[in-house]
Design a protein around this motif. Structure first.
Motif, PDB file in Angstrom:
ATOM      1  N   THR A  74      15.196   7.469  -5.952  1.00 53.32           N
ATOM      2  CA  THR A  74      15.467   8.455  -5.111  1.00 53.32           C
ATOM      3  C   THR A  74      14.303   9.080  -4.299  1.00 53.32           C
ATOM      4  O   THR A  74      14.171   8.850  -3.139  1.00 53.32           O
ATOM      5  N   GLN A  75      13.367   9.135  -5.162  1.00 55.31           N
ATOM      6  CA  GLN A  75      11.849   9.866  -4.484  1.00 55.31           C
ATOM      7  C   GLN A  75      11.211   8.771  -3.724  1.00 55.31           C
ATOM      8  O   GLN A  75      10.779   9.054  -2.623  1.00 55.31           O
ATOM      9  N   LEU A  76      11.090   7.489  -4.183  1.00 54.87           N
ATOM     10  CA  LEU A  76      10.476   6.454  -3.752  1.00 54.87           C
ATOM     11  C   LEU A  76      11.388   5.872  -2.426  1.00 54.87           C
ATOM     12  O   LEU A  76      10.632   5.909  -1.318  1.00 54.87           O
ATOM     13  N   ALA A  77      12.604   5.973  -2.453  1.00 56.10           N
ATOM     14  CA  ALA A  77      13.225   5.673  -1.293  1.00 56.10           C
ATOM     15  C   ALA A  77      13.374   6.746  -0.199  1.00 56.10           C
ATOM     16  O   ALA A  77      12.986   6.390   1.194  1.00 56.10           O
ATOM     17  N   GLU A  78      12.931   7.877  -0.567  1.00 57.78           N
ATOM     18  CA  GLU A  78      12.841   8.876   0.447  1.00 57.78           C
ATOM     19  C   GLU A  78      11.300   8.765   1.014  1.00 57.78           C
ATOM     20  O   GLU A  78      11.165   8.905   2.416  1.00 57.78           O
ATOM     21  N   MET A  79      10.286   8.708   0.284  1.00 61.42           N
ATOM     22  CA  MET A  79       8.977   8.418   0.710  1.00 61.42           C
ATOM     23  C   MET A  79       8.747   7.151   1.431  1.00 61.42           C
ATOM     24  O   MET A  79       8.033   7.301   2.474  1.00 61.42           O
ATOM     25  N   LEU A  80       9.432   6.050   1.158  1.00 57.30           N
ATOM     26  CA  LEU A  80       9.097   4.985   1.850  1.00 57.30           C
ATOM     27  C   LEU A  80      10.341   4.787   2.996  1.00 57.30           C
ATOM     28  O   LEU A  80      10.142   3.826   3.756  1.00 57.30           O
ATOM     29  N   GLN A  81      11.186   5.731   3.421  1.00 61.45           N
ATOM     30  CA  GLN A  81      12.147   6.007   4.238  1.00 61.45           C
ATOM     31  C   GLN A  81      12.916   4.756   4.220  1.00 61.45           C
ATOM     32  O   GLN A  81      13.168   4.060   5.125  1.00 61.45           O
ATOM     33  N   MET A  82      13.513   4.550   2.915  1.00 65.45           N
ATOM     34  CA  MET A  82      14.530   3.235   2.630  1.00 65.45           C
ATOM     35  C   MET A  82      15.758   3.839   2.895  1.00 65.45           C
ATOM     36  O   MET A  82      16.157   4.909   2.493  1.00 65.45           O
ATOM     37  N   GLU A  83      16.812   2.890   3.264  1.00 68.18           N
ATOM     38  CA  GLU A  83      18.214   3.492   3.495  1.00 68.18           C
ATOM     39  C   GLU A  83      18.730   3.580   2.077  1.00 68.18           C
ATOM     40  O   GLU A  83      19.728   4.265   1.866  1.00 68.18           O
ATOM     41  N   ASN A  84      18.675   2.523   1.221  1.00 65.86           N
ATOM     42  CA  ASN A  84      19.056   2.573  -0.161  1.00 65.86           C
ATOM     43  C   ASN A  84      18.248   2.458  -1.150  1.00 65.86           C
ATOM     44  O   ASN A  84      17.435   1.811  -1.047  1.00 65.86           O
ATOM     45  N   ARG A  85      18.306   3.504  -2.401  1.00 68.59           N
ATOM     46  CA  ARG A  85      17.422   3.553  -3.240  1.00 68.59           C
ATOM     47  C   ARG A  85      17.428   2.373  -4.161  1.00 68.59           C
ATOM     48  O   ARG A  85      16.744   1.948  -4.934  1.00 68.59           O
ATOM     49  N   ASP A  93       0.804  -1.441   0.038  1.00 67.01           N
ATOM     50  CA  ASP A  93      -0.091  -0.067  -0.063  1.00 67.01           C
ATOM     51  C   ASP A  93       0.744   1.259   0.050  1.00 67.01           C
ATOM     52  O   ASP A  93       0.546   2.104  -0.629  1.00 67.01           O
ATOM     53  N   ASP A  94       1.999   1.270   0.816  1.00 68.38           N
ATOM     54  CA  ASP A  94       2.787   2.399   0.988  1.00 68.38           C
ATOM     55  C   ASP A  94       3.334   2.633  -0.400  1.00 68.38           C
ATOM     56  O   ASP A  94       3.620   3.793  -0.995  1.00 68.38           O
ATOM     57  N   LEU A  95       4.091   1.565  -1.135  1.00 70.93           N
ATOM     58  CA  LEU A  95       4.737   1.763  -2.353  1.00 70.93           C
ATOM     59  C   LEU A  95       3.572   2.035  -3.519  1.00 70.93           C
ATOM     60  O   LEU A  95       3.909   2.905  -4.156  1.00 70.93           O
TER      61      LEU A  95
END
Length: 180
Positions: A147-158, A97-99
């Motif tokens: 990069t944007q998805l990694a930021e929005m999903l609070q992931m450490e590595n894109r 859902d977050d993705l």
């Protein structure tokens, strides 16, 4: 009567060894037999054959052990157990859902570039040709989308946004939603 138990040890060991053909297992069976006999000594009927009673206990121990072992599967590395495990679905559903929500925030160009490269496995060159842009432009769109998805999903590595099952499911879902 408790003093008589050690006298039967050699006979019990021989019988257990005959039944199991394993010295270690036979010693364990004899120990288990003596423990059960000691615990249930008040059930022994005086005037009957103590040795026969002990042999019956030992034989029943063998039968019980055999029934237990028949249901067990030897799995020293845990491979069989890992195949039986089921991962919890609620976390994957929430991540999905977050993705999906995060993909909706991307621009259409970035989402299309990411879907072509990550979900469909297209090369950058083929994806660029499908989008009608230069390869460098497509690479830039995919990079910005990751990069944007990694930021929005609070992931450490894109680069964690790769072709795993969750990503595939989310991208497939977003592709279906985008087509509607």
């Amino acid at each position: 009567m408790r003093d008589q138990l050690p006298a039967f040890l050699p006979h019990l060991r021989a019988f257990a060894l005959h039944l199991t053909r394993d010295p270690v297992r036979s010693d364990d069976l004899v120990q288990s037999t003596l423990l059960r006999a000691w615990t249930n000594l008040d059930h022994f009927q005086h005037g009957t054959n103590l040795e026969a009673w002990l042999f019956t206990i030992l034989r029943n121990c063998v039968y019980s052990e055999h029934r237990k072992r028949r249901r067990e599967i030897e799995d020293p590395e845990g491979g069989f157990a890992r195949r039986l495990m089921v991962q919890p679905e609620q976390e994957s559903k929430l991540m999905l859902d977050d993705l999906h929500e995060a993909l909706a925030y991307l621009s259409q160009e970035q989402r299309k570039a990411l879907l072509l490269v990550v979900e469909q496995g297209e090369t950058y060159e083929d994806a660029a040709a499908l989008c009608g842009v230069a390869v460098g432009t497509l690479k830039s769109r995919v990079n910005r989308a990751r990069t944007q998805l990694a930021e929005m999903l609070q992931m450490e590595n894109r680069h964690d946004l790769g072709p795993d099952r969750l990503m595939q499911a989310a991208l497939q879902h977003s592709k279906v939603v985008a087509a509607i």
